[in-house]
Write an enzyme that holds these catalytic residues in place. Structure first.
Site, short mmCIF file in Angstrom:
data_model
loop_
_atom_site.label_atom_id
_atom_site.label_comp_id
_atom_site.label_asym_id
_atom_site.label_seq_id
_atom_site.Cartn_x
_atom_site.Cartn_y
_atom_site.Cartn_z
N ASP A 27 0.87 -1.16 0.00
CA ASP A 27 0.00 0.00 0.00
C ASP A 27 0.92 1.23 0.00
OD1 ASP A 27 -2.31 1.69 0.56
OD2 ASP A 27 -1.55 1.77 2.62
N ASP A 29 -0.04 5.21 0.85
CA ASP A 29 -0.20 6.22 1.92
C ASP A 29 -0.19 5.55 3.29
OD1 ASP A 29 -0.54 8.82 0.61
OD2 ASP A 29 -2.32 7.92 -0.30
CA CA Z 1 -2.77 3.26 3.44
#
Ligand code: CA
Length: 242
Positions: A27, A29
């Protein structure tokens, strides 16, 4: 050992005789970039302007949810009704304006060390993000030169259903050319963990925000580290268990 127990449990759940990861799906952010404080601050400010309230914990809890759905949730709580289309677009535009005015988020501490070890172990590196920014690749490349390639990035533009739907992670597997039981996911958000677990992938949660551990474990995370640095420090021992 602790890691072996989690791996054994995953193998039993999925009826696997062997489990040897070939790819790691990251992932973005809150995992590769320390961008969640900017999101939390922008949400808090725009909510105050509109007579709503969002605590940092809640911003982290809802990470990955669409802007419209997040705004509606708050409208129902504080206004006891759905938000109108106009309220949703005004509030979301202001949230984005505030977010874009924040200084650009830097690398998450420990992420470079982890990527370096993952690459050295010969694993394919994939990014699976709900973001759809044009500048995604150049930002990844300037912060982490040599780790990412455009064919191995899943953004919001590649999928019809975002996290917590498993589609983004299934697309990540497809791009990497591996099956669910040949991959690991690294996630920081409850909805992201839910998506990865629904895709059938061994999910490592990194608790890089203020959430209680059960927010991530409760979504089915197979392993939890308190930070990306902690995961990077543990990588050799962890990977030796496979
Ligand atoms: Ca995230």
């Amino acid at each position: 050992m602790y890691y072996e127990h989690a791996i054994q449990k995953y193998k039993e759940q999925h009826n696997l005789a062997a489990f040897r990861p070939k790819a790691v799906l990251f992932d973005m952010d809150g995992v590769l970039f320390d961008s969640m404080p900017n999101h939390a601050r922008s949400w808090a400010r725009v909510c105050t302007e509109y007579g709503l309230e969002m605590t940092p914990e809640e911003a982290y809890m809802h990470e990955g949810r669409t802007g419209a759905s997040t705004i509606n949730l708050l409208a129902q709580r504080y206004w006891h009704r759905d938000a109108t289309e106009k309220e949703i677009s005004d509030i979301y535009a202001e949230k984005c304006r505030l977010f874009n005015a924040c200084p650009e988020a830097g690398r998450m501490p420990g992420a470079m060390e982890l990527l370096t070890q993952v690459k050295a172990a010969g694993l394919t590196i994939v990014v699976v993000t709900g973001s759809g920014q044009q500048s995604l690749l150049s930002r990844l490349e300037s912060n982490y030169p040599g780790f990412f390639c455009p064919e191995l990035i899943v953004s919001s533009k590649d999928v019809s259903r975002g996290k917590p739907d498993p589609e983004p992670y299934l697309m990540g597997l497809q791009k990497a050319g591996v099956r669910a039981e040949e991959a690991l996911v690294v996630e920081n958000a409850p909805l992201g963990v839910r998506a990865a677990v629904a895709a059938g992938i061994f999910t490592v949660a990194v608790n890089t925000g203020p959430l209680p551990e059960h927010a991530l474990i409760g979504e089915g995370a197979n392993q939890l580290f308190p930070s990306m640095q902690a995961f990077a420090d543990a990588w050799q021992d962890f990977f030796a268990c496979f």
